[in-house]
Design a protein around this motif. Structure first.
Motif, PDB file in Angstrom:
ATOM      1  N   LYS A  56       0.973  -0.872   0.270  1.00  0.00           N
ATOM      2  CA  LYS A  56       0.028   0.206   0.023  1.00  0.00           C
ATOM      3  C   LYS A  56       0.852   0.885  -0.533  1.00  0.00           C
ATOM      4  CE  LYS A  56      -3.537  -0.205   3.003  1.00  0.00           C
ATOM      5  NZ  LYS A  56      -4.488  -0.154   4.136  1.00  0.00           N
ATOM      6  N   GLN A  60       3.376  -0.393   4.536  1.00  0.00           N
ATOM      7  CA  GLN A  60       2.445  -1.492   4.242  1.00  0.00           C
ATOM      8  C   GLN A  60       2.563  -2.648   3.474  1.00  0.00           C
ATOM      9  OE1 GLN A  60      -1.398  -1.061   6.999  1.00  0.00           O
ATOM     10  NE2 GLN A  60      -1.655  -3.171   5.835  1.00  0.00           N
ATOM     11  N   GLY A  70       0.970  -6.708   6.587  1.00  0.00           N
ATOM     12  CA  GLY A  70       0.452  -5.989   7.790  1.00  0.00           C
ATOM     13  C   GLY A  70       1.497  -5.709   8.608  1.00  0.00           C
ATOM     14  N   VAL A  71       1.285  -4.407   8.907  1.00  0.00           N
ATOM     15  CA  VAL A  71       2.287  -3.420  10.026  1.00  0.00           C
ATOM     16  C   VAL A  71       2.553  -4.861  11.414  1.00  0.00           C
ATOM     17  CG1 VAL A  71       2.652  -0.888  11.296  1.00  0.00           C
ATOM     18  CG2 VAL A  71       1.656  -1.180   9.478  1.00  0.00           C
ATOM     19  N   LEU A  72       2.065  -4.922  11.916  1.00  0.00           N
ATOM     20  CA  LEU A  72       2.289  -5.779  13.184  1.00  0.00           C
ATOM     21  C   LEU A  72       2.913  -7.376  12.901  1.00  0.00           C
ATOM     22  CD1 LEU A  72       1.322  -5.551  16.270  1.00  0.00           C
ATOM     23  CD2 LEU A  72      -0.473  -7.984  15.207  1.00  0.00           C
ATOM     24  N   ASN A  73       2.266  -7.809  11.761  1.00  0.00           N
ATOM     25  CA  ASN A  73       3.506  -8.823  12.030  1.00  0.00           C
ATOM     26  C   ASN A  73       4.816  -8.412  10.595  1.00  0.00           C
ATOM     27  OD1 ASN A  73       1.771 -10.861  12.190  1.00  0.00           O
ATOM     28  ND2 ASN A  73       0.313 -10.512  10.637  1.00  0.00           N
ATOM     29  N   ARG A 130      -4.482  -0.592  27.428  1.00  0.00           N
ATOM     30  CA  ARG A 130      -4.263  -0.177  25.661  1.00  0.00           C
ATOM     31  C   ARG A 130      -4.744   0.606  25.294  1.00  0.00           C
ATOM     32  NH1 ARG A 130      -4.935  -6.431  24.574  1.00  0.00           N
ATOM     33  NH2 ARG A 130      -4.705  -5.976  22.829  1.00  0.00           N
ATOM     34  N   ALA A 131      -5.293   1.648  25.885  1.00  0.00           N
ATOM     35  CA  ALA A 131      -5.585   2.974  24.790  1.00  0.00           C
ATOM     36  C   ALA A 131      -3.740   3.076  24.236  1.00  0.00           C
ATOM     37  CB  ALA A 131      -6.540   3.620  25.690  1.00  0.00           C
ATOM     38  N   PRO A 132      -3.656   3.556  22.769  1.00  0.00           N
ATOM     39  CA  PRO A 132      -2.213   4.066  22.619  1.00  0.00           C
ATOM     40  C   PRO A 132      -2.306   5.794  22.753  1.00  0.00           C
ATOM     41  CG  PRO A 132      -3.210   3.010  21.008  1.00  0.00           C
ATOM     42  CD  PRO A 132      -4.357   2.942  21.514  1.00  0.00           C
ATOM     43  N   ARG A 188      -0.800   9.143  21.903  1.00  0.00           N
ATOM     44  CA  ARG A 188      -0.051   9.042  19.658  1.00  0.00           C
ATOM     45  C   ARG A 188       0.417  10.401  20.102  1.00  0.00           C
ATOM     46  NH1 ARG A 188      -1.576   4.749  16.593  1.00  0.00           N
ATOM     47  NH2 ARG A 188      -3.007   4.060  16.967  1.00  0.00           N
ATOM     48  N   PHE A 213       1.711   1.834  19.426  1.00  0.00           N
ATOM     49  CA  PHE A 213       1.246   0.761  19.867  1.00  0.00           C
ATOM     50  C   PHE A 213       2.781  -0.570  19.948  1.00  0.00           C
ATOM     51  CE2 PHE A 213       0.298  -4.255  19.975  1.00  0.00           C
ATOM     52  CZ  PHE A 213       0.011  -4.602  21.092  1.00  0.00           C
ATOM     53  N   PRO A 242       4.088  -3.296  19.281  1.00  0.00           N
ATOM     54  CA  PRO A 242       4.005  -4.798  18.700  1.00  0.00           C
ATOM     55  C   PRO A 242       5.106  -5.594  19.660  1.00  0.00           C
ATOM     56  CG  PRO A 242       3.915  -3.822  16.917  1.00  0.00           C
ATOM     57  CD  PRO A 242       4.736  -2.253  17.751  1.00  0.00           C
ATOM     58  N   ARG A 301      -8.595  12.187  24.418  1.00  0.00           N
ATOM     59  CA  ARG A 301     -10.241  12.116  24.924  1.00  0.00           C
ATOM     60  C   ARG A 301     -10.735  12.730  25.845  1.00  0.00           C
ATOM     61  NH1 ARG A 301      -8.352   7.893  21.508  1.00  0.00           N
ATOM     62  NH2 ARG A 301      -8.733   6.122  22.122  1.00  0.00           N
ATOM     63  N   ARG A 342     -10.321  12.611  28.448  1.00  0.00           N
ATOM     64  CA  ARG A 342      -9.831  11.880  30.004  1.00  0.00           C
ATOM     65  C   ARG A 342      -8.761  11.325  30.486  1.00  0.00           C
ATOM     66  NH1 ARG A 342     -12.994   5.976  30.061  1.00  0.00           N
ATOM     67  NH2 ARG A 342     -12.529   6.248  27.987  1.00  0.00           N
TER      68      ARG A 342
END
Lengths: 119, 369
Positions: free
Chosen positions: B19, B31, B35-38, B294-296, B298, B321, B323, B349, B351
């Protein structure tokens, strides 16, 4: 029968509720999903209101309420296993919503129209 | 609007399902189907091949070229031995950072690799040296990075001599009659190599490397998560024209010899501020942060010392995140001297989420020293 929104959500009628998830096309575009923030059950939402945050490795995206109504359930399993969205987008529902107008779902795309949209 | 430039490997990227996205005036692979993670995990486990041909490559030649370049970069370049490479910064008149770069001593000349986004500006900046009799020669070559624990074994099958190189060595090799400039370095926190190759042979070299089953093509998405886990700063994020080397915790790149009291102290743009901050201790620093949950968090997310109220004490410069870490990670610009157990919150957001100060890097590099 599934209906689709222009925001790449799928909708499935379940009694007088709608089950909402995102399409496989959307999950491919997002890439690996690593975090999902779901709305609170009981929350009243407007159509188009951003109610779910999906974080992929790359970026954060929102998904919106397809119709006005009340959130009746959320898929808490997704919070622990957000990658399920990539594995099977149709199985990984996000929330159920009871529309304030039962006819609101009529305007959404069917599979053929959605396939044409994503080309 | 001008068309984006394409690297020599453009068709290869498309053929492998990449892509493509616009990046610094280039169309680059973000990517591949993996995929980016792998891609990230593959690079940490085996070897990843990155097209970094968009980066700028420049040769400098002339009398006392290393000393001349020290007028733009606060590094010990006169002391850089032939066959060795070093990290350095172009400083701005205000003491900020114009770019970061790699400088290799290739015997009778210096070889520089600069960031794509700043390549034109860096070249103009370097042309100041022409007044000192230095020739500034931009190179039209492709650049590949092969990174990961299997990188050395893979590359040594094509070019046996690379096995003897150690981290930050820079040497020339012949491959099928082609002149390759290879350094043992990279920007992923892995052992690996950067390989400058003539455009005409870049595809052949890339295909030869990809023919090894340990090697997968990797896009810019994983390049960014890999460097973030390795705690490596990125221009435009951890450093920029408003952020001095000390503020970005990059004082380590400025050796004693260029600092106050050193034999070749100062003499570079912004030296007064840069050296004063290093001597006095910076007021800001770069920290690693781990959000709870778990919330990144940024780039741009503000950091607070209180759970409610108060004003932000800094912000995230890079975040996402990790990996290999399996959790969100971030680097932030915060007041210097915070104790590692200082409680902090990131406002996400609306919080405030607790975040913990974490030593950098998040993932320990495996360089061949």
């Amino acid at each position: 029968m599934l209906k689709y929104t222009e925001d790449h959500e799928w909708l499935r009628a379940d009694g007088d509720e709608l089950v909402v998830g995102i399409t496989a096309h959307a999950s491919e575009q997002l890439g690996d999903v690593v975090f999902i923030e779901l709305p609170e059950v009981g929350r009243e939402v407007e159509a188009g209101e951003e109610i779910v945050v999906i974080e992929s490795v790359k970026a954060a995206s929102d998904i919106t309420a397809p119709v006005a109504g009340v959130i009746t359930a959320v898929n808490t399993a997704l919070a622990d296993a957000p990658g399920d969205v990539n594995a099977d987008a149709l199985a990984a529902w996000f929330f159920k919503i009871k529309p304030s107008d039962a006819a609101a779902v009529e305007g959404f795309m069917d599979e053929a129209a959605y396939s044409a949209l994503i080309g | 609007m001008a068309e984006n430039r394409r690297t020599t490997l453009y068709d290869l990227h498309l053929a492998r399902g990449a892509k493509m996205v616009p990046f610094a005036g280039w169309d680059m692979p973000v990517q591949y189907p993996m995929g980016v993670l792998n891609e990230h995990l593959h690079t940490r486990a085996k070897a990843g091949l990155f097209d970094v041909s968009h980066m700028g490559q420049v040769i400098l030649r002339g009398p006392e070229v290393a000393v001349a370049l020290e007028s733009l970069i606060p590094a010990d370049l006169a002391g850089l031995k032939p066959g060795r490479q070093r990290y350095g910064l172009f400083t701005a008149e205000n003491g900020g950072v114009l770019d970061d770069l790699m400088i290799a001593n290739k015997g009778d000349h210096l070889y520089l690799v600069v960031n794509a986004a700043n390549a034109e500006a860096d070249l103009a900046h370097l042309r100041q040296l022409e007044g000192k009799g230095i020739s500034v020669e931009p190179q039209d070559r492709a650049l590949l990075a092969l990174q990961g624990p299997e990188a050395a074994a893979v590359l040594a099958r094509l070019i046996p001599g690379v096995a003897e190189m150690t981290f930050m060595d820079s040497r020339d090799f012949d491959w099928q009659g082609v002149d390759l400039w290879i350094s043992r370095s990279g920007y992923t926190g892995e052992d690996g190599f950067e390989i400058s190759v003539p455009q005409a042979r870049a595809v052949a070299l890339a295909e030869a490397l990809l023919a090894n089953e340990a090697v997968a093509p990797i896009g810019l998405g994983a390049r960014d998560s890999l460097r973030l886990e390795a705690g490596m700063p990125l221009y435009g994020h951890e450093m920029d024209e408003m952020t001095s080397p000390a503020q970005a915790s990059l004082g380590w790149s400025i050796p004693k010899i260029r600092r106050l009291g050193g034999a070749r102290a100062g003499g570079f743009p912004g030296a007064e501020r840069v050296l004063a901050e290093l001597a006095a201790g910076a007021t800001r620093a770069r920290y690693g942060l781990r959000p709870e949950g778990r919330a990144p968090i940024r780039e741009g997310v503000e950091i607070f010392a209180e759970e409610t109220g108060g004003t932000a004490i800094g912000r995230v410069r890079s975040g996402g995140f990790g990996p290999s870490v399996g959790a969100p990670i971030a680097m932030a610009d915060l007041p210097a001297g915070l104790s590692p157990d200082t409680p902090l919150w990131a406002e996400l957001r609306g919080r405030r989420l607790p975040v913990a100060i974490t030593p950098l890097p998040f993932h320990t590099p495996a360089y061949k020293r």
